[in-house]
Scaffold this active site. Structure first.
Site, PDB file in Angstrom:
ATOM      1  N   GLU A  12       4.370  -0.847   1.190  1.00  0.00           N
ATOM      2  CA  GLU A  12       4.599  -0.897  -0.259  1.00  0.00           C
ATOM      3  C   GLU A  12       4.480  -2.355  -0.554  1.00  0.00           C
ATOM      4  O   GLU A  12       4.591  -2.626  -1.921  1.00  0.00           O
ATOM      5  CB  GLU A  12       5.878  -0.214  -0.826  1.00  0.00           C
ATOM      6  CG  GLU A  12       5.784   1.132  -0.541  1.00  0.00           C
ATOM      7  CD  GLU A  12       7.172   1.755  -1.259  1.00  0.00           C
ATOM      8  OE1 GLU A  12       8.037   1.065  -1.758  1.00  0.00           O
ATOM      9  OE2 GLU A  12       7.436   3.031  -0.977  1.00  0.00           O
ATOM     10  N   GLU A  53       0.727  -1.248   0.000  1.00  0.00           N
ATOM     11  CA  GLU A  53      -0.024   0.055   0.058  1.00  0.00           C
ATOM     12  C   GLU A  53       0.851   1.333  -0.006  1.00  0.00           C
ATOM     13  O   GLU A  53       2.088   1.366   0.259  1.00  0.00           O
ATOM     14  CB  GLU A  53      -1.031  -0.091   1.390  1.00  0.00           C
ATOM     15  CG  GLU A  53      -0.270  -0.449   2.438  1.00  0.00           C
ATOM     16  CD  GLU A  53       0.776   0.269   3.131  1.00  0.00           C
ATOM     17  OE1 GLU A  53       0.758   1.615   2.894  1.00  0.00           O
ATOM     18  OE2 GLU A  53       1.827   0.002   3.542  1.00  0.00           O
TER      19      GLU A  53
END
Length: 350
Positions: A317, A175
C-alpha cells in the site's frame, strides 16, 4: 508520454555533486559515519538535485495503484480477488493503513485504478487509468499483451504527471492487488536469476500447500522468459497492470528529477522493470525498508539499494515508503543545515 520518451528522459545523478557532498559530509561536526545510513542518503540526494538538497521536502505524495491478477484464481492467495476493489473504497475513505500512516507523515495520498476487474466507484478522486480488467494468469501464459504492458507504463507516467501538477518534492508508489506477490516473485526471479525457493514467500499468510503451488507457478512462468528480456517483455510475461503503472511512474519521476521512495516487495519488483528499461533510474530510487518477503532482499540487492528501515512489514500500500519519507528529509537536512568543524570552530579528531 510514450515509453520511448520516458526512457530517453531519465538521466544519471550528478557525479560531481555526489563527490562534493561526500567531502562535506566527512567534515561535519560529528564522528565520521556516526549518522549511519543517513550520511550516504544525503550524498545520494545531493546527486539527484545536482547540489545541496532542498529544505523540507514538504510536498510529499504517494499514489496507491490497484490491479487484479488472473493468477489469484490459481489459489496463491489467502484472500479472494474481490478484496482489491473493496479496498479502493478504504483508500478513498481514508480508513486503510496507508491513509493513517500517511497522515502521520505528512504525505498526500492519491488512488489509481490500473487494472481492477470492477468496482462501480464513481469518485473524481479515483484516477481511472485502467489498462484491462485484470491480467491473465501467468500460470498458463503471458500476463498481458505487449501493447498493454506499454500502456501500463505510460499510464503510470500519466498518474505521476497529475500528482506533479499539484506540486511534489518527494514521491512514492504503493499498490493493492490480491495475488500480486506471485508476479512480483516471478519478476524478481527472472531478473536476479534466483530460484523460486529463494524468492517466494507466504504473501498474505498462505499455508504450505498454497506456497508450494505458488513456487511451482513462478518456476513455470520464469522458464518462458529469456534472462536478458527487455523490461516491456518482462512486464508483459510476468507482471501486473499496477506493477507496470508503478514502474512508469518511477521513470516519470526520475525524468522530472524527483526522488522516488520505494515501498515493499511489489514496488521493488516494479523498480526492477524500471531498471531493466533504464539502468540509470536506480540513481533516483531510495529503498524505504526491507520487508518480510524473502524476495525483497534479492530485489534490493539487484538494484544496489540499502533499506532505511527493517520493521517486518509485508502489507504494501506504500506504508513503508510513507514511514521513510521523514527520514529522507532528515538526511537532507544534515547536509544542508549542519556546520563543518571549520565553520563551527570545533576541533576535529586527532
Amino acid at each position: 508520454m510514450t515509453v520511448e520518451t520516458l526512457i530517453a528522459g531519465v538521466k544519471p545523478a550528478a557525479a560531481a555533486a555526489i563527490a562534493a557532498a561526500r567531502e562535506r559530509q566527512a567534515q561535519l561536526t560529528k564522528p565520521a559515519g556516526s549518522l549511519g545510513a543517513l550520511e550516504e542518503l544525503s550524498v545520494r540526494l545531493a546527486g539527484m538535485h545536482g547540489g545541496t538538497p532542498p529544505a523540507g521536502y514538504a510536498r510529499r505524495a504517494l499514489i496507491v495503484m490497484a490491479g487484479d491478477h488472473g493468477v489469484a484464481a490459481d489459489g496463491v492467495s489467502a484472500y479472494p480477488s474481490e478484496v482489491t476493489a473493496q479496498m479502493l473504497r478504504g483508500f478513498l475513505g481514508g480508513t486503510a493503513a496507508i491513509c493513517a500512516i500517511a497522515r502521520s507523515c505528512g504525505v498526500r495520498i492519491y488512488v489509481a485504478d490500473l487494472g481492477v476487474k470492477g468496482h462501480g466507484i464513481d469518485d473524481p478522486r479515483l484516477m481511472m487509468l485502467n489498462v484491462g480488467r485484470g491480467t491473465q494468469s501467468i500460470a498458463r501464459g503471458p500476463a498481458m499483451l505487449r501493447e498493454q504492458a506499454r500502456r501500463a507504463l505510460e499510464r503510470g507516467a500519466e498518474a505521476f504527471e497529475r500528482v506533479a501538477s499539484e506540486g511534489v518534492d518527494l514521491f512514492a508508489v504503493g499498490e493493492m492487488g490480491i495475488g500480486n506477490t506471485t508476479p512480483a516473485s516471478a519478476l524478481t526471479a527472472a531478473v536476479t536469476g534466483r530460484g523460486e525457493q529463494d524468492i517466494c514467500g507466504r504473501g498474505t499468510g498462505i499455508d504450505d500447500e498454497r506456497l508450494a503451488r505458488k513456487r511451482e507457478i513462478v518456476a513455470r512462468a520464469v522458464a518462458r522468459v529469456a534472462p536478458d528480456a527487455d523490461g516491456v517483455t518482462l512486464l508483459a510475461e510476468l507482471g501486473g497492470f499496477e506493477i507496470g503503472g508503478m514502474a512508469g511512474a518511477m521513470l516519470a519521476a526520475a525524468r522530472a528529477g524527483i526522488p522516488v521512495v520505494l515501498d515493499g516487495f511489489i514496488a521493488t519488483a516494479a523498480a526492477l522493470v524500471a531498471q531493466r528499461l533504464v539502468p540509470a533510474s536506480t540513481d533516483w530510487m531510495i529503498a524505504a525498508h526491507r520487508g518480510a518477503e524473502p524476495g525483497h532482499t534479492h530485489a534490493l540487492a539487484q538494484l544496489g539499494l540499502h533499506p532505511l528501515l527493517e520493521l517486518d512489514l509485508r502489507l504494501g500500500e506504500g506504508t513503508g515508503a510513507a514511514l521513510a519519507m521523514p527520514l529522507v528529509d532528515a538526511a537532507a537536512r544534515t547536509l544542508r543545515e549542519m556546520a563543518t568543524f571549520a565553520e563551527a570552530g570545533v576541533s576535529g579528531a586527532v
